[in-house]
Every structure is written in structure tokens, then in C-alpha cells.
Design an enzyme around this catalytic site. Structure first.
Site, short mmCIF file in Angstrom:
data_model
loop_
_atom_site.label_atom_id
_atom_site.label_comp_id
_atom_site.label_asym_id
_atom_site.label_seq_id
_atom_site.Cartn_x
_atom_site.Cartn_y
_atom_site.Cartn_z
N SER A 24 34.51 44.50 45.37
CA SER A 24 34.05 43.13 45.59
C SER A 24 33.23 42.61 44.44
O SER A 24 32.76 41.47 44.48
CB SER A 24 33.23 43.07 46.89
N ASN A 79 32.08 36.40 46.40
CA ASN A 79 30.78 37.07 46.43
C ASN A 79 29.81 36.54 45.38
O ASN A 79 28.60 36.69 45.52
CB ASN A 79 30.95 38.58 46.30
N GLU A 133 41.56 37.83 47.01
CA GLU A 133 41.30 37.50 45.61
C GLU A 133 42.13 38.43 44.72
O GLU A 133 42.10 39.65 44.90
CB GLU A 133 39.82 37.68 45.28
N HIS A 182 41.19 42.10 46.17
CA HIS A 182 40.01 42.03 47.02
C HIS A 182 40.29 41.32 48.35
O HIS A 182 40.43 40.09 48.40
CB HIS A 182 38.86 41.31 46.28
#
Length: 291
Positions: A119, A190, A152, A140
């Protein structure tokens, strides 16, 4: 190249969720972990979550049975190497991930694509520890994997276009949506989300609000489905801290400094739901704020 066999390294919350969605989509899945207990727990979680999907009419009972039949498990990491696609979903520590890829490399098929569900960690740096940086990408998934629609896709500096296109096709086959992100610390989701959580922890640390008032404020004032401290417990406070450290180290900006209270909770082993204590105490019938 057609991807049919998928190897997943790590049978925790993310790895089990990834195995769940790939098996439902018709892929043969080999799930690896360092403990038999972890693998058994993962299979139980997958079975329970699929049963919930059956009860809600999301999938048929026959689909559940077929999907569970497509999942195999192994304690031997190198068994994963014969897959068309490898997805590393181990703990968010770079040294652990590097060791996994280094152990796998001598046993891989020539066409195998390597990916990491990290992440936050540099994809280029992880890829450099392998023999195929052109066939390496960040992959991800969001938590919980069976529910969240986004994946992602992160290219390293050497990732070639056929690898990207192959993974884009895989995401589509799962019924999910891909977002392309550049290889910068924490990528898109994130980079935005975890600093917000860290700021919520600072708000608690500085006495601006209590756990409950902070979470209620963001749920009722910003229409968030979960408060930031409740969400931190769900993600895992150790994971939140690891991401903040990657941001702080990688971008060298003080705005990403992890809150000392977040560090203290992780040092205490209060990591959120997975340890039954974090910003809430989950050991009773209903969660109770710990501050």
C-alpha cells in the site's frame, strides 16, 4: 499470455480476500502462508464471506462450491512460483517482501508476472530485487477485497506495457475498476487517506476531541461511512504507522510525521480490530473508546 493460475503469498486479511475474488472469477488459486493456522483461518473466512454472498443473492450456492474448489493451499513458498501471476500480500515491511521475491526468483516460470499488494512501498525498489523488473507491478487491492471496487495499478520504472495491459485485463475480469498511479510513496488512495487518519490521531493526542467525538464529527459532518479512528482500527494501526513512515521517509516533509500517540498504540500492541484493542476496545459486546 493468458493468466489462469494465480499464486497469493500471505493468507491474512488481504491475501484471503484476494484469493476469494480470484477464485470466484474462475482462476485457479494457490494460497501460501508461513503457518497452517493462518491458512485454515483464511479458508474459514473465505467460506464464511462467500456464504454471506449466497444469502444476499450475490452469488449462487453452486458458484460458491466451485470457487472453493479452485483454492488450494501450501506452506511451501516455492510452490507459488509455477503460477502465471504471483501476488505478494505479506506484511507491510519492505525487508519481508524483498526476501519473498528473492526466494521465488530462482523457481519462476519465464512468463510469470510478479506483483505486490503493498500500500506504500516503492515498486521500482522491490522490482530491482528480482530478475524481471519489466514484469513487475504494484497490484493494490482495497480492504475488504470482496466489497471494494478499486484496484490501484502501479508501474515501476521498468514495467513494460504488455505487463500493464495483462493486469488491466485481470482487473476487468474480476469486475473491478483500475486506477493507474505513479510510483510515489503511498500511491493515490493512501497518500490522501492515511495522513487524514494521522491528523485525526493528532486531534485526539492534542485533546481537541475524544475518540467518539472525532469519529461522530466526520461521519455526521463530512458524511464518511466510518470515522477516521474506527477506520484506522479496521485497517490496522501498525499498517497506518508503516504507511506514515514511508511517506515521512520518502517525501522528507514534516507534515507526514507519525503522531506519537499512533506510535505508542503500536508499541503497546494495540493494533485495532485484529488484536481486539486500538482506539476502541472490542473485547465486549460493543466497542468502547480507549480514550
Amino acid at each position: 499470455m493468458e493468466i489462469r493460475k494465480v499464486g497469493v503469498v500471505g493468507a491474512g486479511q488481504m491475501g484471503s480476500g484476494i484469493a476469494h475474488v480470484f477464485s470466484l472469477a474462475g482462476y485457479e488459486v494457490l494460497l501460501n502462508d508461513i503457518s497452517a493456522e493462518g491458512l485454515n483461518k483464511a479458508l474459514s473466512t473465505i467460506e464464511r464471506n462467500m456464504e454471506r454472498q449466497v444469502s444476499r443473492g450475490k452469488i449462487a450456492a453452486e458458484d460458491k462450491a466451485a470457487a472453493l474448489g479452485r483454492i488450494r493451499t501450501t506452506l511451501t513458498l516455492t510452490d507459488i512460483a509455477k503460477s502465471d501471476l504471483v501476488i505478494e500480500a505479506a506484511t507491510e515491511r519492505e525487508t519481508v517482501k524483498q526476501a519473498i521475491f528473492e526466494d521465488l526468483v530462482p523457481h519462476l516460470l519465464p512468463h510469470t508476472i510478479l506483483t505486490s499488494n503493498t500500500s506504500s512501498i516503492s515498486i521500482t525498489r522491490l522490482a530491482s530485487r528480482t530478475d524481471r523488473p519489466e514484469k513487475f507491478m504494484g497490484f493494490h487491492f482495497m480492504n475488504p477485497v470482496p466489497v471494494m471496487q478499486l484496484v490501484e495499478l502501479i508501474r515501476g520504472i521498468a514495467t513494460d506495457d504488455p505487463t500493464y495491459q495483462a493486469l488491466l485485463k485481470v482487473v476487468q475480469s474480476l469486475g473491478k475498476t483500475a486506477a493507474s498511479a505513479e510510483d510515489f510513496p503511498a500511491f493515490i488512495v493512501n497518500r490522501i487517506l492515511v495522513p487524514m487518519i494521522n491528523e485525526a490521531v493528532y486531534t485526539l493526542y492534542e485533546g481537541v476531541g475524544s475518540v467518539r467525538s472525532i469519529d461522530e464529527s466526520m461521519k455526521l459532518g463530512a458524511n464518511h461511512p466510518m470515522g477516521p479512528l474506527e477506520l484506522a482500527d479496521f485497517i490496522g494501526l501498525d499498517t497506518c504507522l508503516a504507511i506514515m513512515n514511508v511517506l515521512h521517509d520518502g517525501l522528507a516533509d514534516t507534515k507526514y510525521r507519525p503522531c506519537p500517540l499512533l506510535v505508542k498504540y503500536v508499541e503497546a500492541g494495540w493494533l485495532g480490530r485484529k488484536t481486539a484493542r486500538g482506539f476502541y476496545d472490542y473485547r465486549g459486546e460493543t466497542p468502547v473508546p480507549t480514550r
